[in-house]
Write a protein that holds these residues in place. Sequence first.
Motif, PDB file in Angstrom:
ATOM      1  N   CYS A 154      66.381   4.465  12.940  1.00 48.26           N
ATOM      2  CA  CYS A 154      66.470   5.690  13.847  1.00 48.26           C
ATOM      3  C   CYS A 154      67.592   6.538  13.042  1.00 48.26           C
ATOM      4  O   CYS A 154      68.336   5.891  12.173  1.00 48.26           O
ATOM      5  CB  CYS A 154      66.596   5.765  15.231  1.00 48.26           C
ATOM      6  N   ASN A 158      66.418  11.496  15.676  1.00 50.49           N
ATOM      7  CA  ASN A 158      65.221  11.181  16.214  1.00 50.49           C
ATOM      8  C   ASN A 158      65.383   9.845  17.336  1.00 50.49           C
ATOM      9  O   ASN A 158      64.484   9.225  17.510  1.00 50.49           O
ATOM     10  CB  ASN A 158      64.121  10.845  15.292  1.00 50.49           C
ATOM     11  N   LYS A 161      63.552   9.653  20.635  1.00 52.13           N
ATOM     12  CA  LYS A 161      62.106   9.562  20.418  1.00 52.13           C
ATOM     13  C   LYS A 161      61.852   8.189  19.972  1.00 52.13           C
ATOM     14  O   LYS A 161      60.929   7.495  20.302  1.00 52.13           O
ATOM     15  CB  LYS A 161      61.547  10.646  19.369  1.00 52.13           C
ATOM     16  N   VAL A 162      62.632   7.673  19.117  1.00 46.91           N
ATOM     17  CA  VAL A 162      62.574   6.202  18.694  1.00 46.91           C
ATOM     18  C   VAL A 162      62.696   5.190  19.728  1.00 46.91           C
ATOM     19  O   VAL A 162      61.488   4.291  19.964  1.00 46.91           O
ATOM     20  CB  VAL A 162      63.197   5.765  17.468  1.00 46.91           C
ATOM     21  N   GLU A 164      62.336   5.584  23.008  1.00 42.77           N
ATOM     22  CA  GLU A 164      61.233   5.752  24.028  1.00 42.77           C
ATOM     23  C   GLU A 164      59.923   5.470  23.421  1.00 42.77           C
ATOM     24  O   GLU A 164      58.937   5.207  24.195  1.00 42.77           O
ATOM     25  CB  GLU A 164      61.328   7.258  24.593  1.00 42.77           C
ATOM     26  N   SER A 165      59.824   5.508  22.071  1.00 42.48           N
ATOM     27  CA  SER A 165      58.208   5.162  21.540  1.00 42.48           C
ATOM     28  C   SER A 165      57.957   3.691  21.589  1.00 42.48           C
ATOM     29  O   SER A 165      56.767   3.408  21.685  1.00 42.48           O
ATOM     30  CB  SER A 165      58.162   5.616  19.989  1.00 42.48           C
ATOM     31  N   GLY A 167      58.417   1.812  24.349  1.00 37.55           N
ATOM     32  CA  GLY A 167      57.509   1.697  25.693  1.00 37.55           C
ATOM     33  C   GLY A 167      57.934   0.383  26.328  1.00 37.55           C
ATOM     34  O   GLY A 167      57.357  -0.446  26.998  1.00 37.55           O
ATOM     35  N   THR A 187      67.936   8.870  28.537  1.00 34.23           N
ATOM     36  CA  THR A 187      66.889   8.285  28.580  1.00 34.23           C
ATOM     37  C   THR A 187      67.037   7.202  29.999  1.00 34.23           C
ATOM     38  O   THR A 187      68.120   6.807  30.421  1.00 34.23           O
ATOM     39  CB  THR A 187      66.299   7.437  27.381  1.00 34.23           C
ATOM     40  N   ARG A 322      58.376   2.519   9.777  1.00 35.53           N
ATOM     41  CA  ARG A 322      58.032   2.516  11.344  1.00 35.53           C
ATOM     42  C   ARG A 322      58.850   3.834  11.916  1.00 35.53           C
ATOM     43  O   ARG A 322      58.123   4.467  12.654  1.00 35.53           O
ATOM     44  CB  ARG A 322      58.366   1.353  11.977  1.00 35.53           C
ATOM     45  N   ILE A 326      56.669   7.729  13.285  1.00 39.56           N
ATOM     46  CA  ILE A 326      56.545   8.446  14.615  1.00 39.56           C
ATOM     47  C   ILE A 326      56.767   9.990  14.563  1.00 39.56           C
ATOM     48  O   ILE A 326      57.508  10.604  13.553  1.00 39.56           O
ATOM     49  CB  ILE A 326      58.151   7.867  15.387  1.00 39.56           C
TER      50      ILE A 326
END
Length: 326
Positions: A154, A158, A161-162, A164-165, A167, A187, A322, A326
């Motif tokens: 990351c 970002n 975003k990374v 939370e991506s 999951g 978050t 990876r 995203i």
Amino acid sequence: MTLIESVARTQSLHAKVAHVIPDVEWPVFAEDADAILALKRERDAVILAHNYQTPEIYHCVADLVGDSLALARMAMTTDAKVIVLAGVHFMAETAKLLNPEKTVLIPDLKAGCSLAESITAEDVRRLRRQYPGVPIVTYVNTSAAVKAESDICCTSGNARKVVESLGVPRVIMLPDEYLARNIAAETDVEIITWNGHCEVHERFTPHEVRELREAYPGITVLAHPECPPEVVAAADFSGSTAVMADYVSRRQPKRVAMLTECSMSDNVAVQNPQVDFIRPCNLCPHMKRITLKNIRRALEENRHQVTIDPEVAAGARRAVERMLAI
């Protein structure tokens, strides 16, 4: 080639930075800048410059500029045979990871990073044993060996975003403790941190923010997310270098202080001459190892070439790709 000729040939370059580099100082840079432009043509080379580079590099000889995320993306798009990374070593490694067939040069091998030096590949393996099954998100400000042991990379731009991506309810985020804590405040994902710090950003304090507001009523204070959480909370806005630059360009605050590396303010000031920049900045000693003179030498002598062990590169490239996907 005489100095007078170089000064004459580079007047258009100086015009870009005249707001921050006075006329009397330009001859110091003109000869090297002039030579670099010629060398780039001869060698089919591009210069990628981070936002913390000084204006004579950033605005005058660089072909592509930006924060860590932008440079990573740009490295993948260039057709040039040679990439000169005007930044620190981990950035040059990232460029090499994404361009294994190209020649990637770093002008000074000692241009390191306190964050990259704060953690090793063995530290990451130890964390995996301690927290089995928990994904590891690694800041790009790390060595290729550390990236290779991680699940995904990351940047400060970002990171949320990374995280939370993935999951998942919990992640390990390393090595910057403050960046991880600042993202954790945004978050619901639980974030396990590492005790690494940026030697530039960790020195800012809430007291400095209060002093700025007292001395300059109405000032807008922007803080990089590598700053301590108390500093970020005291600021008006926090974001990556690219996001801060965009904030100034769009909002056009009358007066602004950017709590980050010194050259960042200079570079944004060039593009926003009507904004009054107050500079309570800290210098990055590693970024400042990159100069016009050693960029020129890198192109003349093909130094210093960045190489990465193929096995390490495969894992590190996977983690970076990876992130970019995203």
